[in-house]
Design an enzyme around this catalytic site. Sequence first.
Site, mmCIF file in Angstrom:
data_model
loop_
_atom_site.group_PDB
_atom_site.id
_atom_site.type_symbol
_atom_site.label_atom_id
_atom_site.label_comp_id
_atom_site.label_asym_id
_atom_site.label_seq_id
_atom_site.Cartn_x
_atom_site.Cartn_y
_atom_site.Cartn_z
ATOM 1 N N TYR A 23 123.635 -2.236 -32.873
ATOM 2 C CA TYR A 23 124.893 -2.815 -32.409
ATOM 3 C C TYR A 23 124.867 -4.338 -32.554
ATOM 4 O O TYR A 23 125.806 -4.948 -33.087
ATOM 5 C CB TYR A 23 125.146 -2.423 -30.956
ATOM 6 C CG TYR A 23 126.388 -3.053 -30.350
ATOM 7 C CD1 TYR A 23 127.651 -2.785 -30.872
ATOM 8 C CD2 TYR A 23 126.295 -3.910 -29.249
ATOM 9 C CE1 TYR A 23 128.785 -3.356 -30.332
ATOM 10 C CE2 TYR A 23 127.429 -4.491 -28.695
ATOM 11 C CZ TYR A 23 128.669 -4.210 -29.233
ATOM 12 O OH TYR A 23 129.794 -4.782 -28.688
ATOM 13 N N LEU B 135 139.863 -7.825 -32.000
ATOM 14 C CA LEU B 135 139.140 -7.234 -30.879
ATOM 15 C C LEU B 135 138.543 -5.878 -31.224
ATOM 16 O O LEU B 135 137.696 -5.370 -30.480
ATOM 17 C CB LEU B 135 140.080 -7.058 -29.670
ATOM 18 C CG LEU B 135 141.007 -8.224 -29.320
ATOM 19 C CD1 LEU B 135 141.853 -7.856 -28.097
ATOM 20 C CD2 LEU B 135 140.212 -9.492 -29.064
#
Length: 369
Positions: free
Chosen positions: A109, A59
């Site tokens: 990103y 994560l």
Amino acid sequence: MRQKRNMKILVTGSNGFIGKNLVTRLTEQGDHEVLCFDRSCSIDDLKVMVSQVDFVYHLAGVNRPENDKEFFEGNLDLTKSLLDSLVASGNTVPVVLTSSIQAERDNPYGRSKEAAEAAVLEYGSNSYIYRLPNVFGKWCKPNYNSVVATFCYNTINDLPIDVHDSKAELTLAYIDDVCDDFISLLSTEAVGGFKEVSTVYHTTVGEIVKLLHKFKESRDNLVSEAVGTGFTRALYSTYVSYLRPEMFTYSVPTHSDARGSFVEMLKTPTAGQFSFFTAHPGVTRGGHYHHTKTEKFLVIKGSARFGFKHILTNEKYFKNTSGDHPEIVETVPGWSHDITNVGDDELVVMLWANEIFDRNKPDTIYSEV
């Protein structure tokens, strides 16, 4: 794979929003040992952890760096370090990667997330990639990367909400649903690759703001939205999670007279309202009938006698009940009804009515039993 008992599970980014919720859920199961990797850990720590685990939830990532270079360091480079460490240890266990729908877009990103995805796909077929939409729920940081968290926090704290386009559409996933899907992978036989969250909500910025205002107003008007199902349930749970402890309680109006008191607790647009009342010994309350409205009474303290009279035939019926033997007593349209405290102590009665009381159309006609 089928789930083993007493699995060792690695969660990277364990101190983040999704990480905190997932670690909590995994720990609750009791059979698993959860190893946590966060910003305080080193790559050497990671190498030790991966050599002994049965499953990895990756994560960890970067979404608000000081410069674009950090996107690739936090998203791609860390992913490669994780995968290289697994391969080097000979422990090529399943990996779940949390990516983003931004991976489809040509920005720093998105490109860093897409590159991380490619590395995971190359790692092996026993891995899973989730391009998550905006995830919301408890413990999400406001004014960071979740508009829902920010709107909830601002609404509760009487701060302005900046809305540029109320019709702007949002695709959202709720944290509990995300965790459910992630945990299900521990026992799945599903082929790896790209996966989707099983429950996704589609709404607008304006609808979220509207619901949040209704949640806030419910403490004054006592009217609750349908917070038991679907998106409204998830949003309300998220909203109240931002209440500070001193905000956990709020007062409701109390109407008192010589007979006792009456307090409304909760009203709903479609499922009626809830309240309670008290009566002193010997006091009779009620003495009216309804044409359509129905009610349910539950004595929770003391002893009561319910009286009924048919408004056309004058047929009467009486029923005694007490808090020692809980029974629901239901009123019926066309029957006048009252309730008398026949005990020596205060009588306390819960009351549900199938509709919110309307002073302009009360459907309450005086008639003694």
